[in-house]
Design a protein around this motif. Structure first.
Motif, PDB file in Angstrom:
ATOM      1  N   ASN A  77       0.823  -1.213   0.000  1.00  0.00           N
ATOM      2  CA  ASN A  77       0.000   0.000   0.000  1.00  0.00           C
ATOM      3  C   ASN A  77       0.854   1.258   0.000  1.00  0.00           C
ATOM      4  O   ASN A  77       0.528   2.239  -0.669  1.00  0.00           O
ATOM      5  N   GLU A 127       3.793   1.497  -1.301  1.00  0.00           N
ATOM      6  CA  GLU A 127       4.356   1.619  -2.639  1.00  0.00           C
ATOM      7  C   GLU A 127       3.349   2.219  -3.611  1.00  0.00           C
ATOM      8  O   GLU A 127       3.710   3.027  -4.469  1.00  0.00           O
ATOM      9  N   GLN A 128       2.107   1.782  -3.452  1.00  0.00           N
ATOM     10  CA  GLN A 128       1.063   2.360  -4.307  1.00  0.00           C
ATOM     11  C   GLN A 128       0.883   3.846  -3.995  1.00  0.00           C
ATOM     12  O   GLN A 128       0.707   4.661  -4.886  1.00  0.00           O
ATOM     13  N   LEU A 170       3.070   5.803  -2.961  1.00  0.00           N
ATOM     14  CA  LEU A 170       4.235   6.525  -3.471  1.00  0.00           C
ATOM     15  C   LEU A 170       4.039   6.947  -4.935  1.00  0.00           C
ATOM     16  O   LEU A 170       4.674   7.885  -5.410  1.00  0.00           O
ATOM     17  N   GLN A 171       3.177   6.207  -5.640  1.00  0.00           N
ATOM     18  CA  GLN A 171       2.983   6.495  -7.067  1.00  0.00           C
ATOM     19  C   GLN A 171       1.978   7.616  -7.289  1.00  0.00           C
ATOM     20  O   GLN A 171       1.777   8.052  -8.416  1.00  0.00           O
ATOM     21  N   GLN A 223       7.664  16.798  -1.780  1.00  0.00           N
ATOM     22  CA  GLN A 223       8.932  16.131  -1.485  1.00  0.00           C
ATOM     23  C   GLN A 223       8.912  15.518  -0.090  1.00  0.00           C
ATOM     24  O   GLN A 223       9.358  14.389   0.119  1.00  0.00           O
ATOM     25  N   GLU A 251       9.340  11.609   0.980  1.00  0.00           N
ATOM     26  CA  GLU A 251      10.369  11.132   1.907  1.00  0.00           C
ATOM     27  C   GLU A 251       9.771  10.368   3.073  1.00  0.00           C
ATOM     28  O   GLU A 251      10.332   9.375   3.529  1.00  0.00           O
ATOM     29  N   GLY A 280       8.781   7.026   1.721  1.00  0.00           N
ATOM     30  CA  GLY A 280      10.011   6.278   1.471  1.00  0.00           C
ATOM     31  C   GLY A 280      10.625   5.761   2.764  1.00  0.00           C
ATOM     32  O   GLY A 280      11.055   4.608   2.853  1.00  0.00           O
ATOM     33  N   ALA A 326      -4.286  -3.586  -2.854  1.00  0.00           N
ATOM     34  CA  ALA A 326      -3.103  -2.862  -3.334  1.00  0.00           C
ATOM     35  C   ALA A 326      -2.557  -3.482  -4.609  1.00  0.00           C
ATOM     36  O   ALA A 326      -2.185  -2.779  -5.550  1.00  0.00           O
ATOM     37  N   ILE A 327      -2.512  -4.838  -4.612  1.00  0.00           N
ATOM     38  CA  ILE A 327      -1.972  -5.527  -5.802  1.00  0.00           C
ATOM     39  C   ILE A 327      -2.874  -5.284  -7.021  1.00  0.00           C
ATOM     40  O   ILE A 327      -2.400  -4.983  -8.118  1.00  0.00           O
ATOM     41  N   ASP A 375      -4.996  -2.833  -7.524  1.00  0.00           N
ATOM     42  CA  ASP A 375      -4.855  -1.433  -7.879  1.00  0.00           C
ATOM     43  C   ASP A 375      -3.646  -1.245  -8.787  1.00  0.00           C
ATOM     44  O   ASP A 375      -3.715  -0.613  -9.843  1.00  0.00           O
ATOM     45  N   PHE A 376      -2.551  -1.838  -8.348  1.00  0.00           N
ATOM     46  CA  PHE A 376      -1.297  -1.724  -9.086  1.00  0.00           C
ATOM     47  C   PHE A 376      -1.385  -2.393 -10.460  1.00  0.00           C
ATOM     48  O   PHE A 376      -1.012  -1.814 -11.479  1.00  0.00           O
ATOM     49  N   PHE A 379       6.795  -8.421  -0.486  1.00  0.00           N
ATOM     50  CA  PHE A 379       7.591  -8.149  -1.685  1.00  0.00           C
ATOM     51  C   PHE A 379       7.233  -6.757  -2.198  1.00  0.00           C
ATOM     52  O   PHE A 379       6.210  -6.190  -1.815  1.00  0.00           O
ATOM     53  N   HIS A 380       8.116  -6.224  -3.017  1.00  0.00           N
ATOM     54  CA  HIS A 380       7.826  -4.924  -3.609  1.00  0.00           C
ATOM     55  C   HIS A 380       6.974  -5.137  -4.848  1.00  0.00           C
ATOM     56  O   HIS A 380       7.226  -6.063  -5.618  1.00  0.00           O
ATOM     57  N   LEU A 381       5.977  -4.280  -5.026  1.00  0.00           N
ATOM     58  CA  LEU A 381       5.117  -4.401  -6.203  1.00  0.00           C
ATOM     59  C   LEU A 381       5.937  -4.266  -7.481  1.00  0.00           C
ATOM     60  O   LEU A 381       5.657  -4.930  -8.480  1.00  0.00           O
ATOM     61  N   SER A 382       6.971  -3.424  -7.407  1.00  0.00           N
ATOM     62  CA  SER A 382       7.814  -3.271  -8.599  1.00  0.00           C
ATOM     63  C   SER A 382       8.560  -4.566  -8.904  1.00  0.00           C
ATOM     64  O   SER A 382       8.821  -4.884 -10.061  1.00  0.00           O
ATOM     65  N   ARG A 429       7.155   4.463 -12.561  1.00  0.00           N
ATOM     66  CA  ARG A 429       6.912   4.178 -11.143  1.00  0.00           C
ATOM     67  C   ARG A 429       8.070   4.667 -10.295  1.00  0.00           C
ATOM     68  O   ARG A 429       9.227   4.575 -10.693  1.00  0.00           O
ATOM     69  N   VAL A 430       7.717   5.167  -9.113  1.00  0.00           N
ATOM     70  CA  VAL A 430       8.770   5.519  -8.170  1.00  0.00           C
ATOM     71  C   VAL A 430       9.273   4.222  -7.548  1.00  0.00           C
ATOM     72  O   VAL A 430       8.508   3.460  -6.961  1.00  0.00           O
ATOM     73  N   THR A 468      11.770   2.574  -4.817  1.00  0.00           N
ATOM     74  CA  THR A 468      12.599   2.952  -3.670  1.00  0.00           C
ATOM     75  C   THR A 468      13.973   2.303  -3.804  1.00  0.00           C
ATOM     76  O   THR A 468      14.135   1.274  -4.472  1.00  0.00           O
ATOM     77  N   ILE A 505      14.383  10.764  -7.239  1.00  0.00           N
ATOM     78  CA  ILE A 505      13.445  11.301  -6.263  1.00  0.00           C
ATOM     79  C   ILE A 505      14.240  11.414  -4.968  1.00  0.00           C
ATOM     80  O   ILE A 505      14.526  10.389  -4.334  1.00  0.00           O
ATOM     81  N   TYR A 506      14.633  12.582  -4.604  1.00  0.00           N
ATOM     82  CA  TYR A 506      15.602  12.771  -3.540  1.00  0.00           C
ATOM     83  C   TYR A 506      15.156  12.108  -2.231  1.00  0.00           C
ATOM     84  O   TYR A 506      14.026  12.298  -1.772  1.00  0.00           O
ATOM     85  N   GLY A 507      16.038  11.305  -1.667  1.00  0.00           N
ATOM     86  CA  GLY A 507      15.752  10.668  -0.388  1.00  0.00           C
ATOM     87  C   GLY A 507      14.863   9.437  -0.497  1.00  0.00           C
ATOM     88  O   GLY A 507      14.641   8.745   0.489  1.00  0.00           O
ATOM     89  N   VAL A 508      14.319   9.157  -1.689  1.00  0.00           N
ATOM     90  CA  VAL A 508      13.391   8.034  -1.814  1.00  0.00           C
ATOM     91  C   VAL A 508      13.918   6.992  -2.792  1.00  0.00           C
ATOM     92  O   VAL A 508      14.112   5.831  -2.432  1.00  0.00           O
TER      93      VAL A 508
END
Lengths: 433, 224
Positions: free
Chosen positions: A240, A242-243, A245-246, A252, A256, A259, B15-16, B18-19, B103-106, B167-168, B170, B215-218
């Protein structure tokens, strides 16, 4: 030493003690009896002689010649009675000396038919040989030695029979017990016995092993369930986040924050997995050992971390002997090498050095670094870590120690002259150390 | 792709889904083994994401059934059980991949894309983003037709980014993809930064615009 041998040994010692003491006691008792008997005989003879002399009032002419053991001498003064022991030559066996007991006494009589005459004094010596001490002790020793030998023989026979018959069910039970494996399911099959004690032993062992297996199984289930129960919520959070985050138009600081949460969730997940791994090793769920080519694994790991090592400007000095086969669980070996190497990289200095050496049965990993902040004795415990390092879980070395313990490796750590040194002593695939 | 998600945890499934839908997939969701079983009987899927521990059944049975009835479909097991036996058993039954929760969605996306390329559902095994073209079979990277020489990790990094365009990602997700997750972190974010720098430099040398947004810091984002 077998139980039966221990019992036999104790019994033999007791036998020897009793027989020895008994022999000595017997020797002195018999000696005393014989000695008293000899004295008694002497006095009986004295009584007879004295009575005869007083009655007849004259010396029988033939007395002297009768035996060596009697001597009558006429003396002027009355003689005091003495009883002495002495050693004289044996008249029957020349050269041999014998113990004699000698009674000397005096008898004073008035001669017959002459009342005016004065009293006559006689000194009478009677001697009797004493039984020889040497012969006596020899006889007693022979009797008691024979007794002991007979006892030992009887004991050995009885023990042989006992261990073959009486203790057989016990040894069978032991044998069955040694085949007990906690991760197997079928109950222990003990050979039936009629001995009540062994029956009780088997019943108790049966209950105990069932209980242990139950506990083990429930612990295993708990471990797996705990994994499931914790990992799933963690997955919910991280997916959630991660979603989230998109989402477009995040500032900013929001990015952060999310993140940071994701990183923390990731650490939590790794910590959970590592703790579960520790528990699983404790539960011996990595029982299967295989021959692992440590040389190949180590080279592979060095390649994996090569870029990172270069990035940190670390110089590597490696001496890896080929074909070092180690008997170990492959998954655990992988975790072990990863942890040792990443530790050496992480706790290193900028432009530091790492030295890796693998020999049959020995792995030495050294790296330059600052002195450890944790006392060396506590280094292998969980959550002991450099407090300045936020990214570390503090479980790496605990994992290393646990894997070494379960794989039968000896691990040691030293810090000297700016170098950390970890030495692993391992058994090779043939089981040699 | 048409994807079946079998997952009992509702908020994770949400969440999955949605993604996946945002990625343009058609998705259906089954919350337990029985529901999944019924769906498999009725529909055909390109790919199934199956949790192993399910209410009223095991995901492994579903994997078995899918292999029997719909051999074309790809299967990815998503499980909280990180035990080797389960992994081996799942893959033996014919699952294509195994992801351990969380796990990460990415990461899921990267695995799905890899699966799609292997199965060639879309006909093309190449990954393309702007002038960048990756040929996974040959492990080749070209920018406007010019070959680019990358290290293995740089290549993995690029493929991961290209599997998740827009996608962002991390730093944690990327470094886990590159180095696995059963180890303590080894100042890898700093390391990732330097690898990213090298990748950018090598791409720029072939005249490729910088699509990698920091993406600074992320983390990072591949964006046109």
């Amino acid at each position: 030493m077998k139980l039966i041998h221990k019992a036999t040994r104790s019994f033999l010692i007791a036998c020897l003690l009793v027989a020895g003491l008994g022999g000595v006691f017997c020797f002195f008792l018999l000696k005393k009896i014989f000695s008293e008997e000899a004295t008694e005989q002497l006095y009986a003879q004295k009584k007879k002689l004295t009575a005869h002399l007083h009655q007849t009032r004259q010396m029988p002419e033939n007395w002297y010649a009768l035996t060596d053991s009697l001597a009558v001498v006429r003396v002027k003064e009355p003689v005091a009675e003495t009883l002495t022991d002495t050693v004289l030559a044996n008249p029957l066996e020349p050269g041999e000396m014998l113990d004699y007991r000698i009674l000397t006494f005096g008898v004073s009589v008035l001669p017959l038919g002459n009342p005016a005459s004065e009293t006559r004094h006689y000194k009478i010596t009677i001697q009797n040989p004493l039984y020889e001490t040497e012969d006596l002790s020899m006889a007693i020793f022979t009797v008691f030695a024979g007794l002991i030998i007979a006892l030992v023989l009887a004991l050995l026979l009885v023990n042989y029979w006992l261990s073959n018959r009486l203790w057989l069910p016990f040894y069978k039970t032991l044998d069955t017990l040694s085949k007990f494996r906690i991760n197997e399911e079928q109950p222990l099959a003990f050979a039936p016995t009629t001995t009540i004690e062994f029956q009780a032993l088997q019943t108790n062992l049966d209950q105990l092993t069932r209980l242990v297996r139950q506990e083990y199984a429930s612990l295993k289930t708990f471990t797996e369930n705990a994994s499931h129960e914790l990992q799933t919520p963690l997955a919910v959070i991280s997916s959630n986040l991660e979603q989230l985050l998109q989402a477009p138009n995040l500032t900013q600081s929001q990015l952060e924050q999310i993140g940071g949460l994701l990183d923390t969730t990731g650490r939590l997940a790794r910590m959970n997995q590592t703790l579960l791994l520790l528990t699983k090793i404790d539960n011996r769920q990595f029982g299967t050992q295989e021959r692992v080519d440590f040389s190949a694994s180590l080279n592979e790991k060095m390649t994996l971390w090569e870029a990172l090592i270069q990035h940190k400007g670390i110089t590597v000095d490696q001496q890896i002997e080929p074909d070092v086969d180690i008997l170990v669980n492959p998954h655990l070996a992988d975790v072990l090498l990863n942890n040792l190497l990443t530790n050496a990289i992480k706790h290193n200095l900028p432009n530091g050095r790492i030295s890796v050496a693998l020999f049959p049965q020995k792995l030495i990993i050294r790296n330059t670094g600052n002195p450890p902040t944790v006392p060396i004795g506590q280094l292998w415990e969980r959550f002991q870590k450099d407090s300045t390092d936020q990214s570390s879980l503090g479980l790496g070395l605990a994992l290393v120690a646990k894997i070494c313990q379960s794989s039968g490796f000896q691990v040691s750590y030293e810090y000297a002259q700016g170098w950390h040194e970890v030495v692993l002593a391992m058994a090779d695939s043939t089981g040699q150390r | 792709m048409k994807i079946l998600l079998v997952e009992d945890e509702k908020s994770l499934a949400a969440a999955i889904l949605d993604f996946l839908r945002a990625e343009g997939h058609v998705c259906e969701w089954a919350a337990d083994a029985q529901a999944a079983d019924e769906k498999i009987d009725v529909y055909e899927y390109d790919c199934a994401l199956v949790d192993i521990m399910l209410p009223n059944g095991s995901g492994l049975d579903l994997v078995r059934k899918l292999k029997e009835t719909q051999s074309r479909s790809g299967i990815i097991i998503i499980s909280a059980k990180n035990s080797l036996d389960d992994k081996v058993q799942g893959l033996d039954l014919g699952a294509d991949d195994y992801l351990t929760k969380p796990f990460h969605l990415s990461e899921l996306n990267a695995r799905l894309n890899a699966l799609r390329r292997r199965r060639q559902f879309d006909g093309s095994p190449e990954i393309v983003f702007g002038p960048i073209k990756v040929l996974p079979d040959a492990k080749e990277v070209r920018v406007s037709g010019q070959p680019v020489t990358l290290t293995r990790k740089e290549y993995d990094l690029l493929v991961y980014l290209m599997s998740n365009p827009g996608r962002v990602l991390t730093k944690g997700a990327i470094s886990e993809h590159l180095y696995g997750d059963d180890i303590d972190q080894v100042d890898r974010f700093d390391f990732l930064y330097s690898q990213m720098k090298n990748l950018r430099k090598k791409l720029a040398e072939q005249g490729c615009p910088d699509y990698i947004q920091t993406i600074y810091g992320v983390g990072y984002k591949l964006t046109a």
